[in-house]
Design an enzyme around this catalytic site. Structure first.
Site, PDB file in Angstrom:
ATOM      1  N   ASP A   9       0.850  -1.184   0.000  1.00  0.00           N
ATOM      2  CA  ASP A   9       0.000   0.000   0.000  1.00  0.00           C
ATOM      3  C   ASP A   9       0.889   1.238   0.000  1.00  0.00           C
ATOM      4  OD1 ASP A   9      -1.997  -1.842   0.190  1.00  0.00           O
ATOM      5  OD2 ASP A   9      -2.758  -1.175   2.136  1.00  0.00           O
ATOM      6  N   ASP A 130     -15.249  -3.467  -1.431  1.00  0.00           N
ATOM      7  CA  ASP A 130     -14.830  -3.191  -0.061  1.00  0.00           C
ATOM      8  C   ASP A 130     -16.075  -3.079   0.803  1.00  0.00           C
ATOM      9  OD1 ASP A 130     -12.241  -3.072  -1.080  1.00  0.00           O
ATOM     10  OD2 ASP A 130     -12.385  -0.927  -1.458  1.00  0.00           O
TER      11      ASP A 130
END
Length: 241
Positions: A9, A130
């Protein structure tokens, strides 16, 4: 055997991990992303998961130079998510070296756009779903769309959707184990799709249990950064596979 996909990330070109998707709870890790990607690739992994957290907030990719550096450093597949809101952004991500692109917010909010991408790019497109308390989160997990995960997935089956990454935000970065029943339910409801488990992986035992459930892919992030799962573990798993 289940395919392990290490995650990197990115915020401002650096490796970070958030807790439950909260940008205020970020931990920055030392080292260049390309060097970390090379370490993962050297274990034999087939794919690396890259998330542009700056891009997710901004609505356009912000770490493409990092993607270019990683693409030059490794030969494995690279899946990229964050900031892919339009055709120019999608094209720039592929041009920078991504083999697959993850669309989350655009799929939930402008499904006709994602449908056109599926038609054009086929299996290179991955649906990013998500989930927070049963609803789909969008725009860097900062907002919600009035959709369930099942509704979102069902929308794109006629267009040839093949792959879906499902992240349980409540588990992300918590190292408390994945929401196994969520993935068991989805795989049973949509056997024609490949689901990737994302969020909560804390140990190789979590991965073994998901493998026994018949799931195809799992993303591992914080457990690798925190040495709960080591590069040696990855290599041994891949050798056994």
């Amino acid at each position: 055997m289940i395919q392990i996909i290490p995650a990197i990330d990115l915020i401002e070109g650096r490796c970070v991990r958030l807790t439950q998707g909260d940008y205020g709870q970020k931990k920055i890790y030392d080292g260049e992303p390309a060097d970390l990607a090379r370490q993962y690739a050297d274990t034999g992994v087939q794919r690396i998961h890259l998330v542009d957290l700056d891009g997710a907030k901004a609505g356009e990719p912000r770490n493409l130079k990092v993607l270019e550096a990683i693409s030059a450093a490794v030969s494995c597949e690279l899946e990229w998510g964050g900031g892919i809101a339009g055709p120019e952004a999608l094209s720039s991500v592929f041009s920078a070296g991504a083999t697959h692109a993850i669309a989350g917010s655009v799929a939930a909010l402008r499904p006709e756009v994602f449908e056109s991408w599926l038609s054009h790019y086929g299996a290179r497109m991955i649906l990013g779903a998500d989930v927070r308390e049963g609803r789909i989160a969008v725009r860097g997990w900062l907002e919600e769309a009035p959709l369930t995960i099942e509704e979102l997935v069902q929308r794109f089956l006629p267009q040839g959707l093949k792959e879906c990454i499902v992240t349980d935000i409540s588990r992300d970065g918590m190292l408390q184990g994945p929401s196994s029943e969520l993935y068991r339910r989805l795989q049973s409801a949509f056997p024609q799709l490949s689901f990737t488990v994302s969020g909560g992986i804390s140990s190789m035992e979590d991965i073994r249990q998901l493998d026994e459930m018949g799931l195809g892919k799992v993303i591992v992030g914080k457990a690798l950064y925190e040495q709960r799962i080591t590069l040696k573990d990855l290599k041994e798993w891949l050798q056994n596979a």
